[in-house]
Design a protein around this motif. Structure first.
Motif, PDB file in Angstrom:
ATOM      1  N   ALA A   1     -13.208 -10.328   2.333  1.00  0.00           N
ATOM      2  CA  ALA A   1     -13.191  -9.817   0.959  1.00  0.00           C
ATOM      3  C   ALA A   1     -13.722  -8.389   0.925  1.00  0.00           C
ATOM      4  O   ALA A   1     -14.661  -8.035   1.643  1.00  0.00           O
TER       5      ALA A   1
ATOM      6  N   SER B   1      -9.950  -4.666  -4.471  1.00  0.00           N
ATOM      7  CA  SER B   1      -9.177  -5.645  -5.255  1.00  0.00           C
ATOM      8  C   SER B   1      -8.461  -4.939  -6.398  1.00  0.00           C
ATOM      9  O   SER B   1      -9.048  -4.643  -7.434  1.00  0.00           O
TER      10      SER B   1
ATOM     11  N   HIS C   1     -15.801 -17.300  -6.344  1.00  0.00           N
ATOM     12  CA  HIS C   1     -16.039 -15.931  -5.885  1.00  0.00           C
ATOM     13  C   HIS C   1     -16.232 -15.944  -4.376  1.00  0.00           C
ATOM     14  O   HIS C   1     -17.107 -16.639  -3.858  1.00  0.00           O
TER      15      HIS C   1
ATOM     16  N   GLU D   1       0.227 -15.478  -7.435  1.00  0.00           N
ATOM     17  CA  GLU D   1      -0.295 -16.658  -8.140  1.00  0.00           C
ATOM     18  C   GLU D   1       0.054 -17.921  -7.351  1.00  0.00           C
ATOM     19  O   GLU D   1       1.146 -18.053  -6.804  1.00  0.00           O
TER      20      GLU D   1
ATOM     21  N   ILE E   1      -3.455 -16.619  -1.355  1.00  0.00           N
ATOM     22  CA  ILE E   1      -4.687 -17.403  -1.333  1.00  0.00           C
ATOM     23  C   ILE E   1      -4.342 -18.800  -0.825  1.00  0.00           C
ATOM     24  O   ILE E   1      -3.426 -19.452  -1.337  1.00  0.00           O
TER      25      ILE E   1
ATOM     26  N   ASN F   1      -5.324 -17.140  -9.419  1.00  0.00           N
ATOM     27  CA  ASN F   1      -4.949 -15.725  -9.408  1.00  0.00           C
ATOM     28  C   ASN F   1      -6.127 -14.863  -8.964  1.00  0.00           C
ATOM     29  O   ASN F   1      -7.289 -15.216  -9.167  1.00  0.00           O
ATOM     30  N   ALA F   2      -5.786 -13.729  -8.368  1.00  0.00           N
ATOM     31  CA  ALA F   2      -6.772 -12.704  -8.017  1.00  0.00           C
ATOM     32  C   ALA F   2      -6.034 -11.377  -7.880  1.00  0.00           C
ATOM     33  O   ALA F   2      -4.847 -11.366  -7.523  1.00  0.00           O
TER      34      ALA F   2
ATOM     35  N   LEU G   1     -14.518 -10.900  -3.932  1.00  0.00           N
ATOM     36  CA  LEU G   1     -13.247 -11.186  -4.610  1.00  0.00           C
ATOM     37  C   LEU G   1     -13.441 -12.296  -5.624  1.00  0.00           C
ATOM     38  O   LEU G   1     -13.795 -13.430  -5.280  1.00  0.00           O
ATOM     39  N   ASP G   2     -13.219 -11.979  -6.895  1.00  0.00           N
ATOM     40  CA  ASP G   2     -13.241 -12.986  -7.952  1.00  0.00           C
ATOM     41  C   ASP G   2     -11.874 -13.642  -8.031  1.00  0.00           C
ATOM     42  O   ASP G   2     -10.851 -12.965  -8.149  1.00  0.00           O
ATOM     43  N   ILE G   3     -11.863 -14.976  -7.956  1.00  0.00           N
ATOM     44  CA  ILE G   3     -10.618 -15.736  -8.063  1.00  0.00           C
ATOM     45  C   ILE G   3     -10.610 -16.432  -9.413  1.00  0.00           C
ATOM     46  O   ILE G   3     -11.527 -17.184  -9.754  1.00  0.00           O
ATOM     47  N   ASP G   4      -9.590 -16.143 -10.192  1.00  0.00           N
ATOM     48  CA  ASP G   4      -9.452 -16.702 -11.538  1.00  0.00           C
ATOM     49  C   ASP G   4      -8.663 -18.011 -11.457  1.00  0.00           C
ATOM     50  O   ASP G   4      -7.488 -18.000 -11.101  1.00  0.00           O
TER      51      ASP G   4
END
Length: 281
Positions: free
Chosen positions: A219, A164, A242, A273, A194, A267-268, A224-227
């Motif tokens: 992942a 990532s 996540h 975005e 995404i 976002n990631a 993968l952390d998704i903000d």
């Protein structure tokens, strides 16, 4: 030729070897011990390599040359070593034990890894193949300073997964093991998307709805952390998002709190975005 007190060491070992299928390499030295009072039967020549002392034997063809057949560990491409000689001197009716040591030398394998990456770009989570020779399970790939999930396909190929990292940039790729680090090229990370199970979110206060996040590839290492942020934070309650390593989806529940309308901003690293309208009413 290098000389100690009473002993000269002539290292006749090549500085570089080409890798051979047996992975064994002959280390050889010609020590010369000066003095008429040396007890010749007492001479013992050794090599200390990888921190281990090994007995050397006289070559059957060259009587003054001592040889040790070194089995190079599969994960190494170089080794440091030095020689030592122990011998007795008979002097004035006494036996005096002597020890001499050579300087430190380095043995290197050449062409052990002939490396190239099969592609020069890809999205986060994409498997990339590295072609070479002599690979082992101890070999790893690092992309842009981030360890990549690495799999040994065979002794001539490694496969790693792009970690990532921010999209639309080029990153250096390094081949790493316990003994060396080598840059093998650069790779461009393209932006991915995404996916969400809905195009917009509508819910009432004190109710919940299910959101499913999906990516096109499993992942990478560490997951993968998704903000997910919003411009109406007082109106919704949402847990951390996540996607676990190796998975492509994750489901979470979002709860409505107070009436309002706005958007979710998703976002990631390595992804475009995504903006999703949200209404709480």
């Amino acid at each position: 030729m290098l000389t100690g007190c009473g002993v000269s060491f002539k290292n006749v070992t090549p500085e570089q070897f080409s890798q051979n299928p047996s992975n064994r390499y002959a280390i050889a030295v010609k020590p010369t011990i000066r003095g008429n009072d040396v007890v010749r039967d007492s001479i013992r020549t050794t090599v200390v390599i990888d921190g281990n002392e090994q007995e050397m034997k006289l070559s059957p063809k060259k009587t003054s040359t001592y040889i040790y057949d070194y089995p190079m560990p599969s994960e190494q491409n170089e080794a440091k070593y030095y020689f030592s000689v122990n011998y007795d001197v008979a002097r004035s009716g006494r036996i005096i034990r002597n020890y001499e040591q050579s300087p430190l030398y380095t043995l290197k394998l050449v062409n052990r890894y002939v490396l190239n990456i099969d592609v020069d770009r890809g999205p986060v989570g994409a498997p990339i193949r590295l072609i070479g020779r002599g690979f082992t399970t101890d070999d790893r790939i690092v992309v842009g300073g981030e360890p990549a999930s690495t799999k040994l396909m065979n002794s001539n190929a490694l496969e790693f997964v792009l970690p990532s990292l921010a999209a639309n940039k080029r990153y250096p790729v390094y081949f790493v093991n316990a003994y060396s680090e080598q840059k093998v090229g650069d790779i461009h990370i393209d932006a991915s998307e995404i996916h969400l199970n809905v195009e917009s979110v509508e819910l009432a206060p004190k109710t919940k709805t299910l959101l499913i996040f999906k990516i096109d590839r499993p992942a990478p290492k560490g997951g993968l952390d998704i903000d997910v942020t919003t411009n109406i934070p007082a109106s919704i309650n949402m847990p951390r998002v996540h996607i676990p390593e190796g998975s492509q989806t994750v489901s979470i529940s979002i709860e409505g709190l107070t009436p309002n309308d706005g958007a979710l901003f998703i976002n990631a690293p390595g992804f475009q975005e995504k903006r999703v309208p949200i209404v709480v009413k």
